[in-house]
Motif scaffolding. Sequence first.
Motif, PDB file in Angstrom:
ATOM      1  N   GLY A  32     -37.990 -11.477  20.225  1.00 56.05           N
ATOM      2  CA  GLY A  32     -36.554 -11.380  20.347  1.00 56.05           C
ATOM      3  C   GLY A  32     -35.812 -12.655  20.035  1.00 56.05           C
ATOM      4  N   ALA A  33     -34.494 -12.534  20.136  1.00 52.65           N
ATOM      5  CA  ALA A  33     -33.646 -13.698  19.940  1.00 52.65           C
ATOM      6  C   ALA A  33     -33.807 -14.678  21.099  1.00 52.65           C
ATOM      7  CB  ALA A  33     -32.186 -13.271  19.832  1.00 52.65           C
ATOM      8  N   MET A  34     -33.441 -15.918  20.850  1.00 56.75           N
ATOM      9  CA  MET A  34     -33.519 -16.940  21.880  1.00 56.75           C
ATOM     10  C   MET A  34     -32.258 -17.790  21.849  1.00 56.75           C
ATOM     11  SD  MET A  34     -37.471 -18.169  21.763  1.00 56.75           S
ATOM     12  CE  MET A  34     -37.313 -18.962  23.366  1.00 56.75           C
ATOM     13  N   GLY A  35     -32.061 -18.532  22.909  1.00 56.84           N
ATOM     14  CA  GLY A  35     -30.860 -19.347  22.960  1.00 56.84           C
ATOM     15  C   GLY A  35     -31.007 -20.566  23.847  1.00 56.84           C
ATOM     16  N   TRP A  36     -30.043 -21.467  23.686  1.00 59.64           N
ATOM     17  CA  TRP A  36     -29.905 -22.627  24.563  1.00 59.64           C
ATOM     18  C   TRP A  36     -28.585 -22.503  25.315  1.00 59.64           C
ATOM     19  CZ3 TRP A  36     -33.506 -26.231  25.601  1.00 59.64           C
ATOM     20  CH2 TRP A  36     -34.573 -26.390  24.707  1.00 59.64           C
ATOM     21  N   PHE A  37     -28.656 -22.788  26.587  1.00 60.03           N
ATOM     22  CA  PHE A  37     -27.480 -22.812  27.444  1.00 60.03           C
ATOM     23  C   PHE A  37     -27.444 -24.164  28.151  1.00 60.03           C
ATOM     24  CE2 PHE A  37     -25.977 -18.358  27.541  1.00 60.03           C
ATOM     25  CZ  PHE A  37     -27.012 -17.760  26.833  1.00 60.03           C
ATOM     26  N   ARG A  38     -26.321 -24.492  28.731  1.00 61.70           N
ATOM     27  CA  ARG A  38     -26.232 -25.708  29.536  1.00 61.70           C
ATOM     28  C   ARG A  38     -25.310 -25.479  30.717  1.00 61.70           C
ATOM     29  NH1 ARG A  38     -23.110 -29.356  24.955  1.00 61.70           N
ATOM     30  NH2 ARG A  38     -21.070 -28.286  25.040  1.00 61.70           N
ATOM     31  N   GLN A  39     -25.607 -26.231  31.772  1.00 65.56           N
ATOM     32  CA  GLN A  39     -24.813 -26.103  32.988  1.00 65.56           C
ATOM     33  C   GLN A  39     -24.548 -27.477  33.563  1.00 65.56           C
ATOM     34  OE1 GLN A  39     -26.500 -23.460  35.931  1.00 65.56           O
ATOM     35  NE2 GLN A  39     -24.510 -23.177  36.910  1.00 65.56           N
ATOM     36  N   ALA A  40     -23.287 -27.846  33.602  1.00 64.29           N
ATOM     37  CA  ALA A  40     -22.863 -29.096  34.199  1.00 64.29           C
ATOM     38  C   ALA A  40     -22.650 -28.885  35.689  1.00 64.29           C
ATOM     39  CB  ALA A  40     -21.586 -29.579  33.535  1.00 64.29           C
ATOM     40  N   PRO A  41     -22.687 -29.952  36.475  1.00 66.42           N
ATOM     41  CA  PRO A  41     -22.497 -29.812  37.926  1.00 66.42           C
ATOM     42  C   PRO A  41     -21.194 -29.111  38.260  1.00 66.42           C
ATOM     43  CG  PRO A  41     -23.283 -32.007  37.400  1.00 66.42           C
ATOM     44  CD  PRO A  41     -22.988 -31.344  36.095  1.00 66.42           C
ATOM     45  N   GLY A  42     -21.277 -28.092  39.104  1.00 67.47           N
ATOM     46  CA  GLY A  42     -20.094 -27.388  39.547  1.00 67.47           C
ATOM     47  C   GLY A  42     -19.485 -26.436  38.536  1.00 67.47           C
ATOM     48  N   LYS A  43     -20.177 -26.230  37.420  1.00 65.38           N
ATOM     49  CA  LYS A  43     -19.627 -25.358  36.378  1.00 65.38           C
ATOM     50  C   LYS A  43     -20.584 -24.204  36.093  1.00 65.38           C
ATOM     51  CE  LYS A  43     -16.749 -28.838  34.166  1.00 65.38           C
ATOM     52  NZ  LYS A  43     -16.287 -29.405  32.878  1.00 65.38           N
ATOM     53  N   VAL A  44     -20.079 -23.221  35.360  1.00 67.79           N
ATOM     54  CA  VAL A  44     -20.912 -22.083  35.004  1.00 67.79           C
ATOM     55  C   VAL A  44     -21.847 -22.467  33.869  1.00 67.79           C
ATOM     56  CG1 VAL A  44     -19.148 -20.458  35.747  1.00 67.79           C
ATOM     57  CG2 VAL A  44     -19.226 -21.186  33.348  1.00 67.79           C
ATOM     58  N   ARG A  45     -22.851 -21.639  33.683  1.00 68.75           N
ATOM     59  CA  ARG A  45     -23.808 -21.864  32.603  1.00 68.75           C
ATOM     60  C   ARG A  45     -23.191 -21.381  31.284  1.00 68.75           C
ATOM     61  NH1 ARG A  45     -30.029 -20.498  33.730  1.00 68.75           N
ATOM     62  NH2 ARG A  45     -29.377 -21.774  35.524  1.00 68.75           N
ATOM     63  N   ASP A  46     -23.095 -22.284  30.334  1.00 71.15           N
ATOM     64  CA  ASP A  46     -22.441 -21.993  29.065  1.00 71.15           C
ATOM     65  C   ASP A  46     -23.435 -21.857  27.915  1.00 71.15           C
ATOM     66  OD1 ASP A  46     -19.647 -24.190  29.775  1.00 71.15           O
ATOM     67  OD2 ASP A  46     -19.809 -22.015  30.005  1.00 71.15           O
ATOM     68  N   PHE A  47     -23.103 -20.976  26.999  1.00 67.59           N
ATOM     69  CA  PHE A  47     -23.890 -20.802  25.785  1.00 67.59           C
ATOM     70  C   PHE A  47     -23.707 -22.014  24.878  1.00 67.59           C
ATOM     71  CE2 PHE A  47     -25.897 -18.556  22.381  1.00 67.59           C
ATOM     72  CZ  PHE A  47     -25.186 -18.860  21.230  1.00 67.59           C
ATOM     73  N   VAL A  48     -24.803 -22.455  24.270  1.00 65.84           N
ATOM     74  CA  VAL A  48     -24.749 -23.571  23.330  1.00 65.84           C
ATOM     75  C   VAL A  48     -25.086 -23.098  21.913  1.00 65.84           C
ATOM     76  CG1 VAL A  48     -25.743 -25.800  22.695  1.00 65.84           C
ATOM     77  CG2 VAL A  48     -25.367 -25.242  25.117  1.00 65.84           C
ATOM     78  N   ALA A  61     -21.847 -22.353  19.742  1.00 61.17           N
ATOM     79  CA  ALA A  61     -20.568 -22.519  20.417  1.00 61.17           C
ATOM     80  C   ALA A  61     -19.684 -23.411  19.555  1.00 61.17           C
ATOM     81  CB  ALA A  61     -20.777 -23.148  21.793  1.00 61.17           C
ATOM     82  N   ASP A  62     -18.405 -23.156  19.560  1.00 60.58           N
ATOM     83  CA  ASP A  62     -17.482 -23.938  18.726  1.00 60.58           C
ATOM     84  C   ASP A  62     -17.595 -25.434  19.003  1.00 60.58           C
ATOM     85  OD1 ASP A  62     -14.751 -21.500  18.728  1.00 60.58           O
ATOM     86  OD2 ASP A  62     -16.549 -21.675  17.482  1.00 60.58           O
ATOM     87  N   SER A  63     -17.841 -25.771  20.243  1.00 63.30           N
ATOM     88  CA  SER A  63     -17.853 -27.179  20.636  1.00 63.30           C
ATOM     89  C   SER A  63     -19.021 -27.972  20.047  1.00 63.30           C
ATOM     90  CB  SER A  63     -17.894 -27.289  22.162  1.00 63.30           C
ATOM     91  OG  SER A  63     -19.067 -26.665  22.669  1.00 63.30           O
ATOM     92  N   VAL A  64     -20.058 -27.281  19.565  1.00 64.08           N
ATOM     93  CA  VAL A  64     -21.226 -28.000  19.052  1.00 64.08           C
ATOM     94  C   VAL A  64     -21.449 -27.776  17.558  1.00 64.08           C
ATOM     95  CG1 VAL A  64     -22.301 -27.798  21.320  1.00 64.08           C
ATOM     96  CG2 VAL A  64     -22.956 -26.196  19.507  1.00 64.08           C
ATOM     97  N   LYS A  65     -20.656 -26.930  16.946  1.00 67.02           N
ATOM     98  CA  LYS A  65     -20.830 -26.656  15.511  1.00 67.02           C
ATOM     99  C   LYS A  65     -20.761 -27.942  14.706  1.00 67.02           C
ATOM    100  CE  LYS A  65     -19.112 -21.900  15.282  1.00 67.02           C
ATOM    101  NZ  LYS A  65     -17.997 -21.028  14.851  1.00 67.02           N
ATOM    102  N   GLY A  66     -21.702 -28.083  13.784  1.00 66.83           N
ATOM    103  CA  GLY A  66     -21.734 -29.259  12.934  1.00 66.83           C
ATOM    104  C   GLY A  66     -22.475 -30.438  13.542  1.00 66.83           C
ATOM    105  N   ARG A  67     -22.782 -30.367  14.831  1.00 68.89           N
ATOM    106  CA  ARG A  67     -23.495 -31.471  15.491  1.00 68.89           C
ATOM    107  C   ARG A  67     -24.872 -31.046  15.999  1.00 68.89           C
ATOM    108  NH1 ARG A  67     -21.690 -33.280  20.103  1.00 68.89           N
ATOM    109  NH2 ARG A  67     -20.549 -31.378  20.654  1.00 68.89           N
ATOM    110  N   PHE A  68     -25.006 -29.796  16.408  1.00 68.86           N
ATOM    111  CA  PHE A  68     -26.263 -29.300  16.958  1.00 68.86           C
ATOM    112  C   PHE A  68     -26.908 -28.340  15.951  1.00 68.86           C
ATOM    113  CE2 PHE A  68     -25.333 -29.621  21.816  1.00 68.86           C
ATOM    114  CZ  PHE A  68     -24.925 -30.938  21.642  1.00 68.86           C
ATOM    115  N   THR A  69     -28.241 -28.348  15.950  1.00 70.25           N
ATOM    116  CA  THR A  69     -28.988 -27.431  15.100  1.00 70.25           C
ATOM    117  C   THR A  69     -30.118 -26.805  15.901  1.00 70.25           C
ATOM    118  OG1 THR A  69     -28.537 -28.784  13.133  1.00 70.25           O
ATOM    119  CG2 THR A  69     -30.310 -27.159  12.983  1.00 70.25           C
ATOM    120  N   ILE A  70     -30.153 -25.480  15.911  1.00 77.38           N
ATOM    121  CA  ILE A  70     -31.207 -24.760  16.608  1.00 77.38           C
ATOM    122  C   ILE A  70     -32.247 -24.293  15.595  1.00 77.38           C
ATOM    123  CG2 ILE A  70     -29.999 -22.531  16.458  1.00 77.38           C
ATOM    124  CD1 ILE A  70     -31.115 -21.868  19.247  1.00 77.38           C
ATOM    125  N   SER A  71     -33.505 -24.321  16.002  1.00 75.14           N
ATOM    126  CA  SER A  71     -34.583 -23.863  15.122  1.00 75.14           C
ATOM    127  C   SER A  71     -35.713 -23.322  15.986  1.00 75.14           C
ATOM    128  CB  SER A  71     -35.082 -25.011  14.241  1.00 75.14           C
ATOM    129  OG  SER A  71     -35.600 -26.069  15.025  1.00 75.14           O
TER     130      SER A  71
END
Length: 124
Positions: A32-48, A61-71
């Motif tokens: 199946g598909a896979m993903g990376w998420f992140r969770q900062a203190p006191g915040k919800v878990r966000d898709f990356v 996520a818009d905030s990481v486009k052009g800087r992050f690469t998933i493989s």
Amino acid sequence: QVQLVESGGGLVQAGDSLRLSCAASGRTFSNGAMGWFRQAPGKVRDFVAGISRNSDGTYYADSVKGRFTISRDNAENTMNLQMNSLKPEETAVYYCAARNGRNIYSAARWYTNWGQGTQVTDYS
């Protein structure tokens, strides 16, 4: 059932690069598909970022486009996240997640298997 273990987190400064890895064991990694998420203190878990079963599709996520690469490498049962130009606000615990279906979803509820997380901390 897939067991997931993240690694590669650490201390970074603004502008640094870091590569996270996720090692999988258990049932067939390539199901199946896979993903990376992140969770900062006191915040919800966000898709990356997410990647399809056969790596023919990725989504960021818009905030990481052009800087992050998933493989992923189904033969090696691994998934990676290359993070460049890191920002202080990206301090968080980063989680690897897997689902049975082929589609990428940004909502955490669609993922059935999770790793324990790896900490990325900015000390700028």
